[in-house]
Design a protein around this motif. Structure first.
Motif, mmCIF file in Angstrom:
data_model
loop_
_atom_site.group_PDB
_atom_site.id
_atom_site.type_symbol
_atom_site.label_atom_id
_atom_site.label_comp_id
_atom_site.label_asym_id
_atom_site.label_seq_id
_atom_site.Cartn_x
_atom_site.Cartn_y
_atom_site.Cartn_z
ATOM 1 N N SER A 43 0.855 -1.185 0.000
ATOM 2 C CA SER A 43 0.000 0.000 0.000
ATOM 3 C C SER A 43 0.892 1.236 0.000
ATOM 4 O O SER A 43 2.094 1.140 0.179
ATOM 5 C CB SER A 43 -0.910 0.018 1.233
ATOM 6 O OG SER A 43 -0.133 0.087 2.413
ATOM 7 N N THR A 45 1.146 5.009 1.826
ATOM 8 C CA THR A 45 0.670 5.875 2.896
ATOM 9 C C THR A 45 1.365 7.220 2.771
ATOM 10 O O THR A 45 2.579 7.286 2.580
ATOM 11 C CB THR A 45 0.979 5.248 4.268
ATOM 12 O OG1 THR A 45 0.343 3.968 4.347
ATOM 13 C CG2 THR A 45 0.486 6.130 5.402
ATOM 14 N N ILE A 70 -3.397 9.392 4.656
ATOM 15 C CA ILE A 70 -4.199 8.662 3.669
ATOM 16 C C ILE A 70 -3.459 7.376 3.320
ATOM 17 O O ILE A 70 -2.254 7.391 3.074
ATOM 18 C CB ILE A 70 -4.423 9.508 2.401
ATOM 19 C CG1 ILE A 70 -5.239 10.745 2.762
ATOM 20 C CG2 ILE A 70 -5.107 8.685 1.310
ATOM 21 C CD1 ILE A 70 -5.357 11.750 1.653
ATOM 22 N N LYS A 71 -4.206 6.283 3.296
ATOM 23 C CA LYS A 71 -3.649 4.992 2.904
ATOM 24 C C LYS A 71 -4.373 4.533 1.643
ATOM 25 O O LYS A 71 -5.603 4.465 1.624
ATOM 26 C CB LYS A 71 -3.819 3.960 4.015
ATOM 27 C CG LYS A 71 -3.194 2.618 3.688
ATOM 28 C CD LYS A 71 -3.295 1.674 4.868
ATOM 29 C CE LYS A 71 -2.584 0.365 4.569
ATOM 30 N NZ LYS A 71 -2.609 -0.521 5.739
ATOM 31 N N ALA A 72 -3.603 4.225 0.610
ATOM 32 C CA ALA A 72 -4.169 3.774 -0.662
ATOM 33 C C ALA A 72 -3.674 2.365 -0.976
ATOM 34 O O ALA A 72 -2.491 2.071 -0.840
ATOM 35 C CB ALA A 72 -3.776 4.723 -1.785
ATOM 36 N N SER A 76 -8.757 0.525 -2.766
ATOM 37 C CA SER A 76 -9.407 1.637 -2.066
ATOM 38 C C SER A 76 -8.389 2.659 -1.568
ATOM 39 O O SER A 76 -7.193 2.409 -1.557
ATOM 40 C CB SER A 76 -10.215 1.110 -0.872
ATOM 41 O OG SER A 76 -9.344 0.650 0.134
ATOM 42 N N SER A 77 -8.902 3.793 -1.120
ATOM 43 C CA SER A 77 -8.093 4.790 -0.417
ATOM 44 C C SER A 77 -8.977 5.427 0.640
ATOM 45 O O SER A 77 -10.185 5.554 0.453
ATOM 46 C CB SER A 77 -7.547 5.843 -1.383
ATOM 47 O OG SER A 77 -8.584 6.576 -1.961
ATOM 48 N N LYS A 78 -8.373 5.792 1.776
ATOM 49 C CA LYS A 78 -9.136 6.396 2.866
ATOM 50 C C LYS A 78 -8.209 7.128 3.817
ATOM 51 O O LYS A 78 -6.999 6.872 3.849
ATOM 52 C CB LYS A 78 -9.921 5.331 3.632
ATOM 53 C CG LYS A 78 -9.035 4.353 4.393
ATOM 54 C CD LYS A 78 -9.872 3.356 5.175
ATOM 55 C CE LYS A 78 -8.969 2.413 5.961
ATOM 56 N NZ LYS A 78 -9.742 1.535 6.810
ATOM 57 N N VAL A 79 -8.788 8.037 4.584
ATOM 58 C CA VAL A 79 -8.052 8.652 5.679
ATOM 59 C C VAL A 79 -7.946 7.577 6.748
ATOM 60 O O VAL A 79 -8.959 7.103 7.271
ATOM 61 C CB VAL A 79 -8.763 9.913 6.220
ATOM 62 C CG1 VAL A 79 -8.040 10.439 7.454
ATOM 63 C CG2 VAL A 79 -8.839 10.981 5.155
ATOM 64 N N SER A 80 -6.742 7.143 7.028
ATOM 65 C CA SER A 80 -6.549 6.023 7.947
ATOM 66 C C SER A 80 -6.197 6.463 9.364
ATOM 67 O O SER A 80 -6.278 5.666 10.288
ATOM 68 C CB SER A 80 -5.456 5.099 7.413
ATOM 69 O OG SER A 80 -4.234 5.798 7.305
ATOM 70 N N ASN A 81 -5.814 7.732 9.538
ATOM 71 C CA ASN A 81 -5.354 8.179 10.849
ATOM 72 C C ASN A 81 -5.243 9.701 10.844
ATOM 73 O O ASN A 81 -5.019 10.308 9.791
ATOM 74 C CB ASN A 81 -3.982 7.566 11.139
ATOM 75 C CG ASN A 81 -3.544 7.729 12.564
ATOM 76 O OD1 ASN A 81 -4.346 7.639 13.486
ATOM 77 N ND2 ASN A 81 -2.266 7.963 12.769
ATOM 78 N N SER A 107 -5.817 6.402 15.765
ATOM 79 C CA SER A 107 -5.778 4.941 15.684
ATOM 80 C C SER A 107 -5.633 4.306 17.067
ATOM 81 O O SER A 107 -5.699 3.090 17.199
ATOM 82 C CB SER A 107 -4.607 4.496 14.799
ATOM 83 O OG SER A 107 -3.378 4.801 15.442
#
Length: 156
Positions: A43, A45, A70-72, A76-81, A107
């Motif tokens: 991924s 980040t 952001i983690k892609a 998918s991709s999303k704001v992870s933290n 997190s």
């Protein structure tokens, strides 16, 4: 308010001095008892630090930043933290600054992040910098970890 003036050549600086900055941070590698994880492998980040520095004098200051991450992946991709990152600044000379930061993540992780920062180009109203953050994290039922990152940005 502190009204101390520092004179160097023809410029005079009044303290406290306020500066904002924005940047991009790339975690490079993270080490823990579960193994080594490198960014870009499974991924990608990326963090986007937004911060404010308040210099009390030419040598010491306070900084706080917020870093959404952001983690892609392939799917998918999303704001992870989101990281809240207050700390102390110490000017080391020759454009280098040490930032000792506390770290509080949404997190559930927490820890410390020592950062070495270098101003690489200084303009009249802004400057460009590079930095190496070294995050140490604990908590949230995960093993302790140590990481290395690369950050660049602009201060104004």
């Amino acid at each position: 308010m502190i009204n101390a003036c520092i004179s160097s050549g023809q410029t005079t600086q009044t303290y406290p001095k306020l500066a904002g900055y924005i940047g991009i941070v790339h975690p490079i590698v993270t080490f823990s008892s579960q193994g080594t994880h490198s960014n870009f492998k499974d991924s990608y980040t990326v963090g986007m630090p937004i911060g404010i520095n308040i210099w009390k004098s030419a040598k010491i200051g306070f900084s706080t930043e917020i870093v959404p991450t952001i983690k892609a992946t392939n799917s998918s991709s999303k704001v992870s933290n989101v990281l809240f990152h207050p700390g102390i600044l110490v000017a080391l000379g020759s454009g280098f600054t040490f930032a000792g930061r506390a770290a509080f993540e949404t997190s559930g992780r927490y820890g410390l992040t020592p950062v070495i920062n270098k101003t690489v180009k200084k303009n009249k109203g802004s400057s460009y910098f590079v930095a190496v953050p070294l995050p140490v994290r604990f908590g949230n039922d995960q093993p302790s970890s140590f990481g290395i990152g690369f950050q660049f940005g602009i201060a104004f």
